[in-house]
Design a protein around this motif. Structure first.
Motif, PDB file in Angstrom:
ATOM      1  N   THR A   1       0.853  -1.717   0.114  1.00 25.12           N
ATOM      2  CA  THR A   1      -0.305  -0.214  -0.427  1.00 25.12           C
ATOM      3  C   THR A   1       0.467   1.316   0.392  1.00 25.12           C
ATOM      4  OG1 THR A   1      -0.335  -0.566   2.511  1.00 25.12           O
ATOM      5  CG2 THR A   1      -1.777  -0.640   1.050  1.00 25.12           C
ATOM      6  N   SER A   2       2.024   0.890   0.534  1.00 23.75           N
ATOM      7  CA  SER A   2       2.898   2.261   0.406  1.00 23.75           C
ATOM      8  C   SER A   2       4.645   2.025   0.249  1.00 23.75           C
ATOM      9  CB  SER A   2       2.713   2.910   1.746  1.00 23.75           C
ATOM     10  OG  SER A   2       4.034   4.038   1.900  1.00 23.75           O
ATOM     11  N   ILE A   3       4.830   2.415  -1.157  1.00 19.01           N
ATOM     12  CA  ILE A   3       6.100   1.860  -0.803  1.00 19.01           C
ATOM     13  C   ILE A   3       7.398   2.327  -0.237  1.00 19.01           C
ATOM     14  CG2 ILE A   3       6.221   1.278  -3.706  1.00 19.01           C
ATOM     15  CD1 ILE A   3       7.549   4.151  -3.983  1.00 19.01           C
ATOM     16  N   ALA A   4       6.852   4.325  -0.062  1.00 17.67           N
ATOM     17  CA  ALA A   4       8.745   5.167   1.495  1.00 17.67           C
ATOM     18  C   ALA A   4       8.210   3.860   2.521  1.00 17.67           C
ATOM     19  CB  ALA A   4       7.179   6.181   1.474  1.00 17.67           C
ATOM     20  N   ALA A   5       6.861   2.344   2.540  1.00 14.31           N
ATOM     21  CA  ALA A   5       7.079   1.691   3.959  1.00 14.31           C
ATOM     22  C   ALA A   5       7.735   0.581   3.945  1.00 14.31           C
ATOM     23  CB  ALA A   5       5.541   1.405   4.592  1.00 14.31           C
ATOM     24  N   THR A   6       8.247   0.194   2.864  1.00 19.33           N
ATOM     25  CA  THR A   6       9.261  -0.820   2.810  1.00 19.33           C
ATOM     26  C   THR A   6      10.886  -0.244   3.118  1.00 19.33           C
ATOM     27  OG1 THR A   6       9.720  -0.015  -0.062  1.00 19.33           O
ATOM     28  CG2 THR A   6       7.398  -1.832   0.966  1.00 19.33           C
ATOM     29  N   GLN A   7      11.439   1.221   2.568  1.00 21.04           N
ATOM     30  CA  GLN A   7      12.599   1.864   2.714  1.00 21.04           C
ATOM     31  C   GLN A   7      12.369   1.824   4.226  1.00 21.04           C
ATOM     32  OE1 GLN A   7      12.634   4.884   0.322  1.00 21.04           O
ATOM     33  NE2 GLN A   7      11.410   3.937  -0.760  1.00 21.04           N
ATOM     34  N   GLU A   8      13.768   1.306   4.173  1.00 16.20           N
ATOM     35  CA  GLU A   8      14.599   0.692   5.796  1.00 16.20           C
ATOM     36  C   GLU A   8      14.857   2.572   5.708  1.00 16.20           C
ATOM     37  OE1 GLU A   8      19.188   0.267   8.129  1.00 16.20           O
ATOM     38  OE2 GLU A   8      18.123  -1.099   6.034  1.00 16.20           O
ATOM     39  N   LYS A   9      14.337   3.789   7.719  1.00 20.08           N
ATOM     40  CA  LYS A   9      14.435   4.441   7.309  1.00 20.08           C
ATOM     41  C   LYS A   9      16.107   5.166   7.783  1.00 20.08           C
ATOM     42  CE  LYS A   9      10.463   5.719  10.030  1.00 20.08           C
ATOM     43  NZ  LYS A   9       9.218   6.130  11.147  1.00 20.08           N
ATOM     44  N   GLY A  10      16.273   6.488   6.580  1.00 17.29           N
ATOM     45  CA  GLY A  10      17.712   7.367   6.969  1.00 17.29           C
ATOM     46  C   GLY A  10      18.393   6.659   5.800  1.00 17.29           C
ATOM     47  N   LYS A  11      17.860   5.147   5.251  1.00 14.86           N
ATOM     48  CA  LYS A  11      18.710   4.524   4.379  1.00 14.86           C
ATOM     49  C   LYS A  11      18.994   4.906   2.798  1.00 14.86           C
ATOM     50  CE  LYS A  11      21.038   0.120   2.808  1.00 14.86           C
ATOM     51  NZ  LYS A  11      20.718  -1.276   2.849  1.00 14.86           N
ATOM     52  N   ASP A  12      20.659   4.846   2.299  1.00 14.27           N
ATOM     53  CA  ASP A  12      20.561   6.198   0.936  1.00 14.27           C
ATOM     54  C   ASP A  12      20.353   5.169  -0.446  1.00 14.27           C
ATOM     55  OD1 ASP A  12      21.000   7.266  -1.212  1.00 14.27           O
ATOM     56  OD2 ASP A  12      22.872   8.156  -0.292  1.00 14.27           O
ATOM     57  N   TYR A  13      19.351   5.463  -1.348  1.00 11.13           N
ATOM     58  CA  TYR A  13      19.763   4.174  -1.897  1.00 11.13           C
ATOM     59  C   TYR A  13      19.373   4.504  -3.470  1.00 11.13           C
ATOM     60  CZ  TYR A  13      16.373   1.075   1.093  1.00 11.13           C
ATOM     61  OH  TYR A  13      16.024   0.597   2.243  1.00 11.13           O
TER      62      TYR A  13
END
Length: 470
Positions: A351-363
């Protein structure tokens, strides 16, 4: 004058809206032929005016649900009585509320049994109708799959035209290429909707074609030394699992296959599966589970080990004429979310791709690697440079004097690809080791020895080619 123009514009817009509106009878006709989006507005209005009319509420609820308006559909289906319950169960299933789906199906079965007993005292229990039984099986599968929702970072999503969705996949050349069926030799058949996987050197291809029963089956073919293609060979009926198999992608190891199937073991339409080559056949496939798969169609998962990015396509977002392509960061080892995670269904559903990302991690490194890939169509590499004693250099298979040399050159080029893939794997392990993962030390040593062995084999093949050409 300005006021007059405004009034005329309002009247004109009102006239257009009235002209576009359809009558209830026309809406019912549209519903009957499956034009749910056309039928939904008039049926909704009619059902709101007659809230006790179960039939109108059923038609309005189904039309809204089939038009990707589930939030509006539920209230109408609840007013539709017994006939609305199977659709409420389907609605719950599509929203990953699998236990709710099963509860509604149980209620529907119990109410049907009570109704039969009321009409006939000694009525025998009737089996569940085929549609409800199939939905129950899928809901039980979905409930089980919620225990294994993989924790991945999705770094982008792209909504693209369904007809050419694969063209947004930006893969490094070493990962292979995804092509349209028009790239196949003219004598080869293919499925109507498929993509072709081709290796880096375009000497091996995998795609789907219909069998004698018009079921889609994966086949493969390799380029022969004389420039022709071998007769396509099926990869195995077990990959289809009683349905269609399609959208293949072979990892650079030549062993790991990702593909889509709608056969047994599929939650929705097409689900993504993984299998591995075992000699001349493939092992029993495994469903990749959530979040890759959904109650809709999910397909063409590709992993690029050069950029460190993975891709897959889905129509779960129900955008007419479009599919969504997700870009994600693959894991070396699968890590799942805890089964008691309160957001588990949302994570499975993406429902949210932002919620799948590790906070503070640079991709940004992965995004930059993807951006640096040359997206222009690549021409097949049909030539090479191979030096022979005496200063002679051959560039194509036709340049060899001895047919034995052509077969040896095929083995040499395979060794080149294997060496490049192994060196890339070693580089990734060394990078991880440099970041503190000391558990890789033994694997690094093994891979270094593997590279030495590959080089020795290639040197031996090169000597055999030189002798054959003397």
């Amino acid at each position: 004058m300005k006021l007059r123009n405004i009034i005329l514009a309002i009247l004109s817009a009102s006239f257009c809206l009235q002209a576009q509106a359809i009558t209830l009878d026309e809406a019912k006709a549209a519903y009957s032929r499956g034009d749910y989006a056309e039928a939904a507005p008039a049926l909704k209005d009619a059902a709101e005016k007659e809230p006790r009319n179960a039939r109108l509420n059923l038609m309005a609820g189904v039309a809204l649900m089939r038009s990707s308006r589930p939030a509006e559909a539920e209230s109408f289906l609840r007013k539709a009585g017994a006939e609305g319950r199977p659709y409420l169960a389907e609605l719950a299933f599509n929203e990953y509320r699998f236990q709710d789906c099963l509860d509604i199906l149980d209620e529907h079965r119990e109410q049907a049994a009570k109704s039969r007993r009321g009409k006939k005292r000694n009525a025998e229990p009737e089996p569940e109708d085929e549609q409800s039984a199939a939905l129950r099986e899928k809901a039980e599968m979905g409930l089980s799959m919620l225990d294994r929702v993989e924790k991945i970072a999705i770094i982008d999503s792209i909504n693209v035209d369904a007809d050419e969705f694969f063209k947004v996949y930006r893969l490094a050349q070493a990962a292979g290429r995804i092509l349209s069926p028009s790239s196949l030799p003219s004598e080869f058949k293919s499925a109507d909707n498929t993509t072709v996987y081709a290796t880096e050197n375009s000497d091996h291809m995998i795609w789907a074609r219909p069998d004698k029963d018009e079921n889609y089956r994966l086949v493969e073919s390799s380029l022969l030394a004389d420039g022709s293609w071998e007769t396509p060979v099926p990869l195995g009926d077990n990959l289809a699992m009683g349905g269609d198999s399609n959208y293949p992608f072979l990892m650079s190891d030549g062993m790991t296959l990702y593909y889509a199937s709608d056969g047994e073991g599929s939650l929705g339409g097409l689900d993504i599966f993984i299998s591995r080559r075992d000699g001349t056949s493939f092992l029993q496939p495994t469903n990749l589970g959530f979040p890759y798969n959904s109650p809709a169609n999910d397909y063409l998962l590709a992993i690029d080990e050069v950029t460190g990015a993975g891709w897959w396509a889905t129509d779960r977002n129900a955008i007419p004429g479009k599919v969504t392509v997700y870009v994600f960061v693959p894991q070396e080892l699968r890590i799942n979310y805890p089964v008691d995670d309160p957001e588990l269904a949302h994570r499975a559903r993406v429902t949210s791709i932002a919620a799948t990302q590790e906070k503070g991690k640079d991709y940004s490194a992965i995004r930059n690697a993807i951006a640096s890939v040359d997206s222009r169509p690549q021409k097949p590499r049909t030539s090479f440079n191979f030096g022979l004693p005496g200063g002679r250099v051959v560039h194509t298979f036709a340049d060899f004097h001895n047919p034995e040399s052509q077969a040896l050159m095929n083995r040499y080029l395979t060794g080149c690809r294997e060496l490049a893939d192994t060196k890339a794997r070693l580089a990734r392990m060394r990078a991880s080791y440099g970041k503190g993962d000391t558990s890789l030390s033994a694997d690094i040593l093994d891979t270094e020895r593997e590279i030495t062995d590959i080089r020795a084999r290639m040197a031996d093949i090169a000597n055999q080619i030189a002798k054959a050409e003397q």
